[in-house]
Structure formats: structure tokens, C-alpha cells
Design an enzyme around this catalytic site. Structure first.
Site, PDB file in Angstrom:
ATOM      1  N   ASP A 116      -8.212 128.813  20.403  1.00 11.67           N
ATOM      2  CA  ASP A 116      -7.518 129.451  19.357  1.00 11.67           C
ATOM      3  C   ASP A 116      -7.873 128.571  18.121  1.00 11.67           C
ATOM      4  OD1 ASP A 116      -5.442 130.790  21.182  1.00 11.67           O
ATOM      5  OD2 ASP A 116      -5.387 129.009  21.910  1.00 11.67           O
ATOM      6  N   HIS A 121      -3.113 126.228  18.904  1.00 10.99           N
ATOM      7  CA  HIS A 121      -2.521 127.732  19.336  1.00 10.99           C
ATOM      8  C   HIS A 121      -1.301 128.072  18.510  1.00 10.99           C
ATOM      9  CE1 HIS A 121       0.355 130.280  21.279  1.00 10.99           C
ATOM     10  NE2 HIS A 121      -0.807 131.104  21.758  1.00 10.99           N
ATOM     11  N   GLU A 163     -10.150 132.834  20.085  1.00 10.91           N
ATOM     12  CA  GLU A 163      -9.107 133.607  19.325  1.00 10.91           C
ATOM     13  C   GLU A 163      -8.864 133.465  18.081  1.00 10.91           C
ATOM     14  OE1 GLU A 163      -4.387 134.802  19.882  1.00 10.91           O
ATOM     15  OE2 GLU A 163      -5.424 133.949  21.817  1.00 10.91           O
ATOM     16  N   GLU A 220     -11.361 129.675  26.669  1.00 11.05           N
ATOM     17  CA  GLU A 220     -10.625 130.266  25.757  1.00 11.05           C
ATOM     18  C   GLU A 220     -10.132 129.374  24.982  1.00 11.05           C
ATOM     19  OE1 GLU A 220      -7.120 131.989  23.836  1.00 11.05           O
ATOM     20  OE2 GLU A 220      -7.059 130.427  25.187  1.00 11.05           O
ATOM     21  N   HIS A 256      -7.756 128.664  30.084  1.00  9.35           N
ATOM     22  CA  HIS A 256      -6.990 129.005  29.056  1.00  9.35           C
ATOM     23  C   HIS A 256      -6.644 127.764  28.222  1.00  9.35           C
ATOM     24  CE1 HIS A 256      -2.970 130.335  27.281  1.00  9.35           C
ATOM     25  NE2 HIS A 256      -3.682 131.083  26.889  1.00  9.35           N
TER      26      HIS A 256
END
Length: 587
Positions: free
Chosen positions: A379, A392, A453, A377, A349
Site C-alpha cells: 500500500d 496501510h 494499492e 501486495e 499481503h
């Protein structure tokens, strides 16, 4: 009277709040096997002694309150009784009638008080309710219905096997008024429960059948209902207003209209404060022969004079406690087996974001080098001049020395912001191109996947979907990318622009993921581990379920890693976990 608290859960906090405002108690010791939790609890209530040693507890207090987990509660009760301490305990003392009987017998032999919490039976309102029922205004009691529900995230202990379950957690609480008003001599019992994805009951209804009456109690951890108490009689009924356990207001509807009434009662704080008063009364009335080391004969008389004895009707008898334990024990014997645990895939993450600053090239590289890792993962957002950057938060302040939102900086300005990376060093916000350039060899050589994301649920960032697709195409990395977002429209647009794109729907709950995935035609479900309240069906029946945990600490944020076994969520149907600490799972 000096009291120690063993355990640092919710009810322990309630008791500590009461004790901290009391002139009759002095909170002297906090016990927990997780010493960091005990230290935080002690700091909150200004307690000097913190320990995980039961001998230290015994030497620090006259009485103890025990709110530890069920699996160790009965052991702590026994140890404290052996140390000649009066024990006030979160209910149930045990899930076994045999063990509970042994503990009550031990307390009796040693002349000690052993008492469970009730949360309701010692309030002024319950005493008033008992008076009304005794007067016969609604005739004979024919039926009692009582419920208690909470919407509890699935990553909390109430949903974990074997400790969790709605009835295991709240059964004693709802049974207490029934067993007090109708007694313990029920003739039959009927149990119905709805079970969660991992086999733990999330909604349970138990009916007790007596000779001439019945009672139904309901508990829930994944259902919301009105926490009400209704008593139906042969000549009328009484409705206790939610929340029933505080007994602040109840309405009498009688056959004879002149007996109709609404009763208001005081309730200072919560029901546990009245439980504690009753516990103290019992300790004091034990007598001089059972004074503890801390209670001299001088202050015994002073303490005794301050306590008002309650009516015998308000005493929770051992018989009632054992009856409740027997009902819960019977329920446990027939409950479902836990869900099957399976291996899960591991995603990093925002990279290895506890060991390194999140969403930095350093965090990504550390994650990519971990053998066995499935993916990373990250962003993306747009800068003021339309460049795709990896970050993020919408605002730069938490992670960098910036003072504005990402959208308010140009790429050049964002590159001038500093991210602290330890030992006085700093790093910078990367662009999506920089990240893909770094990770492309790991993707091609090891099959590493990247979950991008799209941060479009708060700031929409028009055109970001096409920009991200173009950059990924530029690197020829389409088959290694999963696109996700909390905004279903973003996922839907990705699918429109590139039908072959792999996508995942983000939401705080599985229900939200499923709803969004159906709308956006997403391929995978990305829920929070605390929101595992449904299972994919139809097209989504075999979809990957990649769950994330927002409680894990990030780099140097001061928090402690509590959850070290997210793999258990495979019992809920999770196939992949997205974690800040992939190195722990793949070491």
C-alpha cells in the site's frame, strides 16, 4: 439443572445468554474440538470446565445443548444419549431420516429427552396464533408463506460444501410452523433453488402440497427479504409482522370486519429461551425413575414445581421433526455438485505479514524468497511533504508509536517512528523507492509481481498516481507492477496516464469490483473472499480474480489463524489469493 454446551456457534451463544440469566440452569461445561474457541466462549460466560472430551462433558452436567456442525452433530447426540444425558440439539439432528429415527428410538429406550430447537413454536405469540386459528376466524387454512433470509459473507460456513446452503441451514426453522399448523401429511413437494458460484444454494423456495392447502417456505443466504409469515384462509388472512419467529404482533383481516384485530404478544429475548423452557419441562416430567446423578430427589420436586406445563399443541412432535428432516434430505439429494476446485496463485499481503511486521522490508524480503510465490501486495500513501511511503492505515497508531495520520508527518518525521519487530528490535516505514530497490532482483530473476494499492479512497492524495508511475518508471519495473485501489477514479487515472498499466479494482464484493472495473477499464478484480456474489462477464469473463481475506492475523496482533485453506475459493472463480501467510500455502 446443570447444562453443558457442545459447540460455540451462533445458536450456542443464544443459549448461553439465556442460561447465564436463568435461575433454573447452571452452565458447567463448554465443549469444542477447537479448544481455543471453547476457552474464549467459556471466559465470556465464566465457565470453569473447557474440553474436547465427551466423557468430561458427560461427567459435568445433567443435560447438554449441541450446536456442533452437521457432520458431527448426530455423532455427539448418540454419544450423549449413550451417557444417559438429555439432549437439546440445534436442528436438524441429522440430514438422514433413518439416522434421526435411530436417535429418537435410542432416547425413548433410555427414557431420555431428545429435542430440537425451533426458535419460534414455544413463544407466547405462537400459542396465541394457534388459538386464533383454532377459533376459525379466518376459516380453513388454505396457504402459508414463511421466509427467512440473511446476507451472509461467502467465507462463512453457510456457503461451504457440504455443510452450507440456505435450505440446509434454515430449512428446519421455516418448516417448523408449517408442519405444526398443516401437519406432516403433505402429498407432493416442489423445490426451486438459485445456486451460488460454488454450487451451494443461496436462495431456495420449497412448496408443500396438501389435499386442500399448500405452503411455501423460502430461505436465503445471499438475498434479503422481509422475514414474514402470512396465513391465508377461506374467510380471511393473518399477517405476522417481521421478524415472524418472535411473534410479537400479528394482524387479522377477516371477511367479517368485526373480527379484524391486531394482536400484540410479549416475547422476552429470543425464541430459543422458550425452546429451553420447554426442554426443561420435558426433562422434569420424565419422572423420578430417570433422575441423573446431579438431580437429587430433593431438588427434583423443587424444579418440577417451578415449571408450567404448556398446552399439548405446543409440543414439537418427533413426527414433525422427522418430516422436516425428510424434506431437507430430499433437497440435498437433488442439489448441485460443488464448483470445480482449481490451483490458485499466491500473493503475499503486505509481505509475510503474520510472521513479520506488515509492509516492512523484512516482510517483503521474506515473501520474495518463498519459492513459487506469484507476487507481493503493498500500500502507498503520501507524506506531508509529498513523498510516496509504504503504509496501510491512514493513521500511524496501530502499527507504530506515532499519534497522527500519515499525511500529517514529513518523510523525515515518519522515518523516526518505530515499528516493533520482536526481541526489542524495531524497524521503520519504508518508501516506495526502498521497496522497489529491494524487490527488483526478485522481479527480474523470478518474475515476481508487485501489487501497489493506492490508498486514495479515504484521503484522496492528489497527484499520487503520477508520482507512483514516475518512481516505477525510474526503476524500469513497469511490467512487474499491478496498480489497484478501492477508488475507481484512481484506477481510471492510472489508465489515462499509462494505458498499458495493469490494474485491479478493489471492493468488498464481486459486484462492486465489476461495477468499478467497467467504469475504470480495470484489468482484474480484487474482491474480499466474503463477497463472492457475482462472476465477471464479457470483457471481464477471463479477468484474474485476486481475493483477499481481512480476517487473517497480522504480526503479534493476538488473533489466531482460522482460515488455512483459501484455495477453496477457486470454486467461486478465484484465480489468486492475497494472504498474510503465503509461507503456509507454498511450504
Amino acid at each position: 439443572m446443570q447444562i453443558g454446551i457442545m459447540g460455540t456457534g451462533t445458536t450456542a451463544d443464544y443459549i448461553a445468554q439465556v442460561v447465564s440469566k436463568s435461575k433454573e440452569f447452571d452452565l458447567t461445561c463448554i465443549y469444542d474440538v477447537q479448544i481455543d474457541e471453547a476457552e474464549k466462549f467459556a471466559q465470556k460466560y465464566h465457565v470453569g470446565t473447557v474440553t474436547f472430551d465427551t466423557d468430561v462433558v458427560a461427567g459435568s452436567c445433567d443435560v447438554v445443548y449441541i450446536s456442533a456442525e452437521n457432520k458431527c452433530r448426530e455423532e455427539l447426540v448418540r454419544k450423549m444419549l449413550d451417557q444417559d444425558k438429555h439432549v437439546f440439539c440445534q436442528a436438524p439432528i441429522s440430514w438422514s431420516v433413518k439416522t434421526a429415527e435411530e436417535l429418537y428410538d435410542l432416547a425413548t429406550e433410555k427414557g431420555l429427552v431428545l429435542m430440537e430447537t425451533t426458535g419460534s413454536l414455544y413463544t407466547p405469540g405462537f400459542a396465541r396464533l394457534a388459538e386464533v386459528l383454532k377459533s376459525g376466524v379466518i376459516g380453513n387454512i388454505m396457504d402459508i408463506e414463511v421466509s427467512f433470509s440473511r446476507l451472509i459473507p461467502t467465507n462463512q460456513k453457510e456457503h461451504a460444501f457440504p455443510e452450507g446452503g440456505s435450505f440446509e441451514t434454515f430449512g428446519n426453522f421455516v418448516l417448523a410452523p408449517v408442519l405444526r399448523l398443516l401437519g406432516t401429511d403433505y402429498k407432493d413437494i416442489y423445490i426451486n433453488a438459485v445456486y451460488g458460484l460454488n454450487g451451494i444454494d443461496t436462495y431456495t423456495k420449497v412448496t408443500l402440497k396438501y389435499d386442500h392447502s399448500q405452503a411455501t417456505v423460502k430461505t436465503a443466504t445471499a438475498v434479503m427479504s422481509d422475514d414474514a409469515l402470512t396465513i391465508t384462509g377461506s374467510m380471511g388472512c393473518i399477517n405476522v409482522e417481521s421478524p415472524w419467529y418472535l411473534m410479537r404482533k400479528f394482524t387479522i383481516k377477516a371477511y367479517d370486519d368485526k373480527n379484524n384485530d391486531t394482536i400484540y404478544c410479549d416475547c422476552n429475548g429470543n425464541g430459543y429461551s422458550y425452546d429451553l423452557t420447554e426442554f426443561r419441562r420435558r426433562v422434569v416430567t420424565i419422572g423420578r425413575n430417570h433422575l441423573t446423578d446431579h438431580m437429587s430427589e430433593n431438588n427434583y420436586e423443587e424444579v418440577k414445581s417451578q415449571v408450567q406445563c404448556l398446552e399439548p399443541f405446543t409440543l414439537l412432535t418427533t413426527k414433525e421433526s422427522l418430516a422436516a428432516t425428510g424434506i431437507i434430505e430430499r433437497f440435498i439429494a437433488q442439489r448441485h455438485r460443488p464448483g470445480e476446485r482449481k490451483d490458485v496463485k499466491i500473493w503475499a499481503h503486505r509481505g509475510c505479514s503474520m510472521a513479520y511486521p506488515e509492509n516492512t522490508l523484512e516482510a517483503f524480503e521474506a515473501a520474495a524468497k518463498i519459492p513459487g510465490i506469484t507476487g507481493i501486495e503493498t500500500d502507498v500513501q503520501l507524506s506531508k511533504d509529498g513523498e510516496v511511503v509504504v503504509f496501510h492505515d491512514e493513521h500511524t497508531g496501530r502499527v507504530t508509536d506515532g499519534t497522527r495520520y500519515i499525511k500529517d508527518y514529513t518523510l523525515k518525521e515518519l522515518k523516526m517512528l518505530h515499528i516493533q519487530s520482536g526481541d526489542g528490535n524495531t524497524t521503520t516505514i519504508p518508501t516506495l523507492r526502498q521497496m522497489l530497490e529491494l524487490l527488483k532482483p526478485y522481479c527480474e530473476n523470478n518474475g515476481l509481481l508487485i501489487n501497489i494499492e493506492l490508498k486514495t479512497s479515504i484521503v484522496r492524495y492528489p497527484g499520487i498516481e503520477q508520482k507512483v508511475l514516475d518512481i516505477v518508471h525510474e526503476f524500469g519495473m513497469e511490467k512487474y507492477i499491478v496498480y489497484s485501489s478501492f477508488l475507481a477514479d484512481s484506477i481510471k487515472l492510472i489508465k489515462k496516464l499509462l494505458p498499458s498499466a495493469s490494474t485491479g479494482m478493489l471492493s468488498g464484493t464481486m459486484e462492486g469490483c465489476i461495477q468499478g472495473a467497467i467504469y475504470a477499464n480495470a484489468d482484474a478484480l480484487h474482491p474480499w473472499i466474503g463477497g463472492m456474489n457475482a462472476r465477471g462477464e464479457g470483457k471481464l469473463a477471463g479477468a484474474p480474480v485476486r481475493a483477499w481475506n481481512m480476517e487473517e492475523p497480522f504480526y503479534h496482533d493476538g488473533r489466531i489463524l482460522k482460515e488455512k485453506d483459501m484455495g477453496k475459493y477457486s470454486e467461486f472463480g478465484v484465480t489468486d489469493i492475497i494472504t498474510n501467510v503465503p509461507e503456509i500455502y507454498l511450504k
